[in-house]
Motif scaffolding. Structure first.
Motif, PDB file in Angstrom:
ATOM      1  N   HIS A 204      11.889  -1.632   0.009  1.00 22.52           N
ATOM      2  CA  HIS A 204      11.215  -0.392  -0.389  1.00 22.52           C
ATOM      3  C   HIS A 204      10.479  -0.631  -1.704  1.00 22.52           C
ATOM      4  O   HIS A 204      10.981  -1.330  -2.593  1.00 22.52           O
ATOM      5  N   LEU A 205       9.298  -0.031  -1.824  1.00 23.97           N
ATOM      6  CA  LEU A 205       8.540  -0.224  -3.055  1.00 23.97           C
ATOM      7  C   LEU A 205       8.963   0.801  -4.099  1.00 23.97           C
ATOM      8  O   LEU A 205       9.140   1.977  -3.767  1.00 23.97           O
ATOM      9  N   PRO A 206       9.076   0.376  -5.334  1.00 18.65           N
ATOM     10  CA  PRO A 206       9.334   1.363  -6.389  1.00 18.65           C
ATOM     11  C   PRO A 206       8.099   2.248  -6.557  1.00 18.65           C
ATOM     12  O   PRO A 206       6.960   1.817  -6.285  1.00 18.65           O
ATOM     13  N   TRP A 207       8.352   3.470  -7.009  1.00 16.40           N
ATOM     14  CA  TRP A 207       7.276   4.448  -7.139  1.00 16.40           C
ATOM     15  C   TRP A 207       6.115   3.923  -7.995  1.00 16.40           C
ATOM     16  O   TRP A 207       4.949   4.072  -7.610  1.00 16.40           O
ATOM     17  N   PRO A 208       6.329   3.264  -9.156  1.00 16.27           N
ATOM     18  CA  PRO A 208       5.178   2.812  -9.948  1.00 16.27           C
ATOM     19  C   PRO A 208       4.242   1.878  -9.176  1.00 16.27           C
ATOM     20  O   PRO A 208       3.020   1.993  -9.290  1.00 16.27           O
TER      21      PRO A 208
ATOM     22  N   HIS B 263      -3.099  -4.872   2.319  1.00 18.45           N
ATOM     23  CA  HIS B 263      -1.720  -4.850   1.831  1.00 18.45           C
ATOM     24  C   HIS B 263      -0.940  -3.757   2.580  1.00 18.45           C
ATOM     25  O   HIS B 263      -1.384  -2.602   2.604  1.00 18.45           O
ATOM     26  N   PHE B 264       0.186  -4.178   3.184  1.00 16.43           N
ATOM     27  CA  PHE B 264       1.068  -3.195   3.824  1.00 16.43           C
ATOM     28  C   PHE B 264       2.024  -2.687   2.757  1.00 16.43           C
ATOM     29  O   PHE B 264       2.977  -3.388   2.379  1.00 16.43           O
ATOM     30  N   VAL B 265       1.782  -1.464   2.275  1.00 13.05           N
ATOM     31  CA  VAL B 265       2.497  -0.957   1.102  1.00 13.05           C
ATOM     32  C   VAL B 265       3.759  -0.206   1.543  1.00 13.05           C
ATOM     33  O   VAL B 265       3.885   1.012   1.419  1.00 13.05           O
ATOM     34  N   GLY B 266       4.661  -0.962   2.093  1.00 10.30           N
ATOM     35  CA  GLY B 266       5.917  -0.376   2.566  1.00 10.30           C
ATOM     36  C   GLY B 266       6.797  -1.482   3.099  1.00 10.30           C
ATOM     37  O   GLY B 266       6.338  -2.623   3.296  1.00 10.30           O
TER      38      GLY B 266
ATOM     39  N   TYR C  99       3.941   1.746  -5.841  1.00 14.18           N
ATOM     40  CA  TYR C  99       3.311   2.565  -4.794  1.00 14.18           C
ATOM     41  C   TYR C  99       2.149   3.356  -5.400  1.00 14.18           C
ATOM     42  O   TYR C  99       1.059   3.438  -4.825  1.00 14.18           O
ATOM     43  N   ARG C 100       2.392   3.932  -6.588  1.00 13.88           N
ATOM     44  CA  ARG C 100       1.337   4.703  -7.264  1.00 13.88           C
ATOM     45  C   ARG C 100       0.142   3.804  -7.595  1.00 13.88           C
ATOM     46  O   ARG C 100      -1.010   4.214  -7.473  1.00 13.88           O
ATOM     47  N   ASP C 101       0.405   2.567  -8.026  1.00 16.48           N
ATOM     48  CA  ASP C 101      -0.691   1.637  -8.317  1.00 16.48           C
ATOM     49  C   ASP C 101      -1.594   1.462  -7.109  1.00 16.48           C
ATOM     50  O   ASP C 101      -2.820   1.370  -7.230  1.00 16.48           O
TER      51      ASP C 101
END
Lengths: 169, 788
Positions: B662-666, B628-631, B668-670
């Motif tokens: 853009h990913l929301p912080w929650p 997964h490309f998390v961005g 991204y944290r997951d």
């Protein structure tokens, strides 16, 4: 323009009196008189007076009509000539006007070019002035900014340990 | 940057007192040759050896002249002096340069300020010199700053009196030094057979050249004897013609007016040597160097009856009124034809000039300064207050990584210092830790109320241009977030400036084509574009040791390494097996699948194609992995299409996920919590940092990174394993497999993670920053003068 001489009875007076002409005119008249006399003696004279009148009447009528038509044509010719003259005058006037207009146009173009040059020079001058004014305004804005900063710094209390104060200077 | 010069530095003793000297008047080669420049240079050349002179130069002006460069131990490009190592500040030309440039020094406690004062001629003759409002305002502003000096070296008594009358400076703060004679006086050649009268003037109505020419022309005796008047000074041809015409109108021969123009020093000496007398008809002067030069050359001087001349020519017989040309004509005749008068004049003027030798003038300037500096050495006043810091940075809600990062840092820094934030961000979000958040302007830089000034530089022209402009002008500490600044220069300062800087840094001409190639492929970048930051910063702070080493090798400046802080935190409770399972469920990845994440926006320099190929290799080896490309994939630009096509072509579409925003912080944290492995790569070096890699390390996430990136972030090697900087997909896949098989596998190493989290906490970062700024925040009161 010379009009052709209309056919004429030999005993009729010539219209308009004696014709003007070149040096051969009397000879032609003399020859025509002879032919007319010959025609009269061979064709008309043998006829009775009544017959002569009967033959002459329609001719005279046609002759009268022709004369009338001739008059009208002459009048039309005169009118046409006048029209032509008028047209010529108009053409001359137009030509003159055209020449004048060309001259005016050339003069106007020259004037426009001159004005354009002046406008360009004025624009250049304005550009220079504007650039200078812009520079001046920018410089002034910088000085205003510096002055404001200076004022804000001065508004803060001067540090207590100023050397000049400390040195009593 | 100019290298240090050994000459003067070698003479300094360990107890030398450092004094900052404004050298801007010696950065203008024309002014450097004139009166101000010559006097300023003479003072520098004869400064006492116990002073360490540090030159301040404006980086936007030309290089300072070499003779001045040799007089100082080093050059700085602003007046910041954050650590207050200098006890004195000397202004060599207070009226010709922007006073705000050195304003911080002008109000800094513990700094003794001295200025040379030349004259107030523009102020006294505004119609001649201050016609334009801009010039008038500027002059008034400079005058207002002049009043703030502590000691004044006036070049004449009359200038000193004007200083008191116009600026209100007390006489006790003024020392009259005189102006320094050039070293070639007195000339060695002596006086030769005289042939002319001499006027050393300039094309300025105040010099009153007309009057001298008219008086010469009016003298029939001089005209008959064919005595020329030599006029030294630069005049346009039309003015020269007018002066000749003036001579003609006054009854003289225009041929006897010899317009010599601007002449070499050698020729000037020859001209002095053959003069019957020097004539100085000026209407006003601060000092008259030609009078003293003529005296030193053994030539009598006659000068107008003005205050500056009265100080030099005490005898009334040597002065003339400037409204009586007939009287001057008579004096000129006497100077030419009365040899006894000339001898007497030379004799009575001979005692004047020696006190204007450069060494003596300099001594009169530096001695009182040294005395004051000695007095200044008393213990500094202690102030029991927290240090004040001005920080220039973008802040949230600007969509900038630096804004987010600094918001976290400010929260902790504000606990240690009184922190004012200056920002261009419109409607800035409230910032914990900031005492004040204000709009960006120069106040924070010029106000000495701030013990330190910190600017934050980044590679984005959108957020950093105005901050950089102020930093470059006023200096201060600078945190260089990025390891290269190409995009900032190209986007913010333009092609011309970018090419000029690249050429300067590489020492060769760089063209637009080459620059274009660098922009397309940063791996080919020829230079870092950090020289100006390195030059202006005190200190320069960077976030990685490898970047610091590169900067030191490239620019000869040692930056301070301030390890990059983690501004995102995960508590142990957030990393329990249950929390991780929940996170994976939210992501939608089954427990038996190995979830490989690549955190941060997707960009060609982050080698996404290699990541995709590596996933293919993992799956080929029977590992049920997904990537997964998390961005935001938007960073790929036109490259996102081919990347997706490649994924399709490899049959990996079901195992790879992209995000279009853009990913929301929650979320991204997951991923930080739920991922099994991470891949963080950079195809170029330069010691550049990856905040995402630090996030991986903070989460304890086993990660594969390339060596340069891992070294820059200095992340724990226990769970961040590396591939070479020139990697390929096979190597990446191999290390991922190795991590699974022989490393921590899918587990987290909590103890190491927590230690790293502590080391990289914003609190630790704030403390390190204070140490780098030499701010004592450990509980001891701050010394007002760190240099004392």
């Amino acid at each position: 323009m010379t009009d052709p001489a209309p056919a004429q009875e030999a005993d009729e007076p010539k219209p308009g009196g004696a014709r003007k002409g070149g040096s051969g005119a009397p000879a032609r008249r003399k020859r025509r008189g002879f032919l007319e006399a010959l025609a009269f003696s061979t064709v008309v004279q043998p006829l009775s007076k009544r017959m002569r009148r009967a033959v002459a009447r329609p001719i005279m009528k046609r002759l009268a009509k022709s004369r009338l038509r001739l008059k009208e044509m002459r009048a039309e010719l005169v009118a046409s000539r006048e029209q032509i003259a008028e047209i010529r005058r108009t053409l001359d006037a137009l030509q003159l006007q055209s020449v004048r207009r060309e001259k005016d146009a050339a003069a106007a173009a020259a004037e426009t070019r001159k004005q354009m040059t002046q406008i360009r020079a004025a624009l250049d001058s304005l550009r220079v002035q504007s650039a200078e004014a812009g520079k001046e305004a920018k410089a002034m804005a910088e000085i205003v900014e510096r002055s404001l900063l200076t004022a804000r710094l001065r508004a803060a209390p001067k540090p207590a340990d100023s050397p000049r104060d400390a040195a009593g200077g | 940057m100019q290298p240090a010069v050994d000459g003067r530095a070698a003479l300094l003793s360990p107890s030398s007192v450092s004094v900052l000297v404004d050298l801007r008047c010696l950065q203008d080669p024309i002014r450097a040759k004139r009166g101000i420049g010559r006097h300023a240079l003479a003072l520098l050349e004869h400064a006492p050896p116990e002073l360490e002179l540090i030159g301040i130069c404006d980086p936007d002006m030309r290089e300072v002249i070499p003779a001045a460069r040799e007089c100082v131990s080093r050059i700085v490009t602003n007046g910041y002096d954050g650590e207050r190592r200098s006890k004195g500040f000397v202004q060599l030309s207070p009226m010709t340069c922007d006073p705000l440039f050195v304003a911080r020094l002008m109000r800094m406690p513990g700094v003794f300020r001295a200025s040379v004062v030349y004259d107030f001629i523009p102020w006294k003759h505004p119609d001649l010199y201050l016609q334009r409002p801009v010039v008038r305002s500027n002059h008034a502003l400079n005058l207002s700053w002049l009043a703030d000096f502590d000691l004044f070296g006036a070049i004449s008594e009359s200038t000193g009196r004007d200083l008191t009358e116009i600026v209100g400076v007390p006489a006790a703060a003024i020392r009259v030094t005189g102006a320094a004679l050039r070293p070639d006086f007195p000339p060695s050649g002596g006086v030769q057979s005289p042939r002319h009268l001499l006027l050393v003037v300039g094309n300025d109505p105040r010099k009153n050249t007309d009057f001298g020419i008219r008086a010469h022309a009016m003298s029939m005796r001089l005209q008959r004897a064919r005595i020329p008047i030599a006029v030294v000074g630069r005049f346009p041809d039309r003015v020269a013609d007018r002066l000749r015409a003036l001579a003609s109108e006054a009854g003289g021969d225009p041929q006897l007016v010899e317009m010599m123009g601007e002449i070499s020093e050698e020729r000037l000496l020859e001209t002095y040597a053959r003069a019957h007398a020097l004539v100085v008809p000026s209407l006003d002067e601060g000092f008259s160097l030609p009078v003293v030069e003529a005296m030193a050359a053994g030539v009598p001087s006659i000068a107008s009856d003005i205050p500056a001349h009265r100080e030099l020519l005490a005898a009334p017989a040597d002065r003339f009124a400037v409204d009586d040309a007939t009287a001057l004509a008579a004096m000129l005749e006497r100077a030419v034809f009365d040899e006894r008068w000339r001898e007497a004049a030379v004799a009575r003027q001979a005692s004047v000039w020696p006190r204007f030798r450069a060494a003596e003038v300099a001594e009169r300037f530096w001695t009182p300064l040294l005395e004051r500096l000695d007095r200044q050495a008393a213990p500094a006043v202690l102030r029991r207050r927290r240090p004040r810091v001005a920080m220039f940075t973008p802040v949230p809600p600007d969509e900038s990584g630096i804004a987010d990062y600094n918001a976290a840092a400010i929260g902790e820094l504000g606990k240690l210092v009184e922190l004012d934030v200056f920002t261009e961000t419109s409607a800035p979000a409230p910032l914990d830790g900031a005492a004040r958040v204000g709009p960006l302007d120069a106040f924070g830089h010029v106000s000495s109320d701030y013990d330190r000034v910190v600017s934050v530089a980044g590679n984005s022209s959108r957020y950093h241009r105005a901050i950089f402009r102020l930093f470059r002008r006023y200096g201060g500490a600078c945190i260089a977030h990025d390891s290269r600044m190409l995009n900032f220069y190209r986007g913010g300062l333009g092609l011309e400036k970018t090419l000029a800087l690249a050429s300067r840094e590489l020492g060769r001409t760089v063209g637009a084509d080459e620059l274009g190639r660098w922009l397309l492929d940063e791996a080919s970048l020829g230079t870092l574009f950090l020289s100006e930051i390195a030059e202006s910063a005190s200190p320069m702070l960077v976030h990685s040791g490898s970047s610091a080493r590169l900067i030191a090798a490239t620019y000869g400046v040692e930056p301070v390494v301030l390890p990059f802080a983690a501004h995102r935190h995960l508590s142990p409770a957030e990393l329990t097996p249950a929390a991780r399972r929940a996170a994976r469920e939210r992501i939608g990845v089954a427990e038996d699948v190995v979830l490989v994440a690549s955190l941060g926006s997707v960009h060609p320099t982050k080698a996404p194609q290699d990541c995709v190929r590596a996933l293919g290799l993992l799956r080929d080896r029977g590992i049920p992995a997904c990537l997964h490309f998390v961005g935001n994939i938007g960073g790929m630009g036109d490259g996102s299409g081919p990347l997706r096509e490649r994924v399709e072509a490899m049959g990996l579409a079901d195992h790879i996920r992209f995000f279009d925003d853009h990913l929301p912080w929650p979320l991204y944290r997951d991923y930080m919590v739920g991922a099994d492995l991470a891949v963080q790569l950079r195809s170029h070096g330069f010691g550049s940092l990856s905040a995402a890699l630090v996030d991986c390390a903070i989460a304890g996430l086993p990660t594969v990174a390339n060596e340069d990136l891992a070294a820059a972030a200095d992340v724990p090697s226990e769970y961040v394993w590396t591939v070479p900087d020139r990697f390929d997909a096979t190597q990446v896949a191999d290390v991922l497999v190795d991590l699974l098989a022989n490393g921590p596998g899918r587990a987290r190493r909590e103890a190491i993670r927590l230690r790293f989290r502590e080391e990289r906490s914003p609190r630790h970062y704030a403390e390190s920053l204070c140490r780098a700024l030499a701010l004592d925040v450990g509980g001891d009161p701050l010394r007002a003068d760190a240099g004392a």
